[in-house]
Design an enzyme around this catalytic site. Structure first.
Site, PDB file in Angstrom:
ATOM      1  N   CYS A   1      -0.078  13.181  -6.508  1.00 21.28           N
ATOM      2  CA  CYS A   1      -0.297  14.077  -5.588  1.00 21.28           C
ATOM      3  C   CYS A   1       0.152  15.446  -6.215  1.00 21.28           C
ATOM      4  O   CYS A   1       1.071  15.674  -6.471  1.00 21.28           O
ATOM      5  CB  CYS A   1       0.208  13.837  -4.029  1.00 21.28           C
ATOM      6  SG  CYS A   1      -1.024  14.367  -2.793  1.00 21.28           S
TER       7      CYS A   1
ATOM      8  N   LYS B   1       0.892  -1.153  -0.182  1.00 20.27           N
ATOM      9  CA  LYS B   1      -0.093  -0.025  -0.104  1.00 20.27           C
ATOM     10  C   LYS B   1       1.055   1.123   0.096  1.00 20.27           C
ATOM     11  O   LYS B   1       1.952   1.328   0.408  1.00 20.27           O
ATOM     12  CB  LYS B   1      -0.883   0.136   1.149  1.00 20.27           C
ATOM     13  CG  LYS B   1      -1.739  -1.058   1.415  1.00 20.27           C
ATOM     14  CD  LYS B   1      -2.629  -0.938   2.620  1.00 20.27           C
ATOM     15  CE  LYS B   1      -3.715  -2.210   2.995  1.00 20.27           C
ATOM     16  NZ  LYS B   1      -4.419  -2.207   4.124  1.00 20.27           N
TER      17      LYS B   1
END
Length: 294
Positions: A130, A45
């Site tokens: 991002c 993750k």
């Protein structure tokens, strides 16, 4: 045998970051999971410099031939990952690729530098979806931002750096070229497509964040088109992903120029999808993985 950035693999099927919780799976299935691990390498993750709680529910919404998710990258942060998750992930019988994301080069650098000294980590995947807090630009949507990020990170590590490309840009090949020029060792694509849905009962947004990322078979044609464009533009190895649910799907990506493939959304309905896809490609996977050398 397949390989990625010099990392030998038992077969060419990885997992998409965030689509398979190996720690939870081992709690559920015990060491049987290690004997028949479904992937040739495991992608963690995404970790961030500081802990994140993730987005408000609802976080997942099923769509025709796909799924919208707005998980929000919940994780323990770099320190928590190193102390708690990395020792467990290091016990997996396959190489570990750590996915990382930050909002500026300095924080990205903190993560990469911390992972450089960890022999348990075979490679780092840079999630560049991002915005840079200094420029306001999405790093993975702007070639100059991608080039600058790689310029800052490449001197910090000898580990392979894999740049995960977003499909939400007019020219993903230009971003891939910048990644190659900056010293990336590979790229992976595609990440999720931007999407939204309304709850038919309430008329309100189906996801708590109002929007999310679309994945699953619905995005496969987009993934293949972008893979072909990127393959024509760069010489780096490519991890191909986007709606792969079968060996036939994976074969398309390999023929289009991927070195290896990753299974994502299919893991939610079939936890052994990685093994199945590998078998359908002609690879015997049970007990084929050997523990990586640390």
């Amino acid at each position: 045998m397949p390989e990625l950035c010099g990392i030998e693999l038992a077969h060419p099927v990885l997992n998409g970051s965030g689509t398979y919780d190996a720690i939870a799976a081992r709690r559920a299935f015990g060491d049987e999971l290690l004997a028949e691990f479904p992937f040739a390498a495991f992608v963690s993750k995404t970790i961030t410099p500081r802990p994140r709680a993730g987005n408000e529910p609802r976080r997942i919404w099923e769509t025709p031939s796909g799924m919208l998710n707005s998980i929000g990258l919940p994780n323990k942060g770099l320190a928590g990952f190193l102390a708690e998750d990395l020792p467990r992930l290091a016990e997996l019988p396959v190489p570990l690729i750590v996915s990382a994301m930050a909002t500026d080069r300095e924080d990205f650098g903190r993560i990469v530098a911390a992972l450089e000294g960890r022999e348990e980590v075979a490679a780092v995947e840079l999630n560049v979806s991002c915005p840079n807090v200094h420029s306001g630009l999405i790093v993975g949507e702007n070639p100059s931002e991608t080039l600058a990020l790689l310029g800052a990170l490449r001197p910090l590590t000898e580990k392979p750096l894999i740049v995960k490309l977003t499909p939400n840009v007019a020219d993903p090949a230009a971003v891939a070229v910048a990644a190659e020029e900056g010293g990336a060792d590979a790229v992976s694509l595609i990440n999720t497509l931007k999407g939204s849905a309304l709850d038919p009962r309430s008329g309100e947004p189906a996801l708590g964040a109002g929007h999310g990322g679309l994945s699953g078979p619905a995005v496969r044609p987009v993934a293949l088109a972008q893979l072909r464009a990127v393959r024509a533009a760069i010489g780096l190895p490519i991890v191909g992903m986007g709606g792969i649910a079968s060996g036939a799907d994976a074969e398309e990506f390999l023929r289009a120029g991927a070195a290896v493939v990753a299974v994502g959304t299919e893991n939610f309905s079939d936890p052994k999808a990685g093994s199945r896809v590998a078998r359908e490609l002609g690879f015997g996977v049970e007990r084929a993985a050997t523990a990586p050398s640390h």
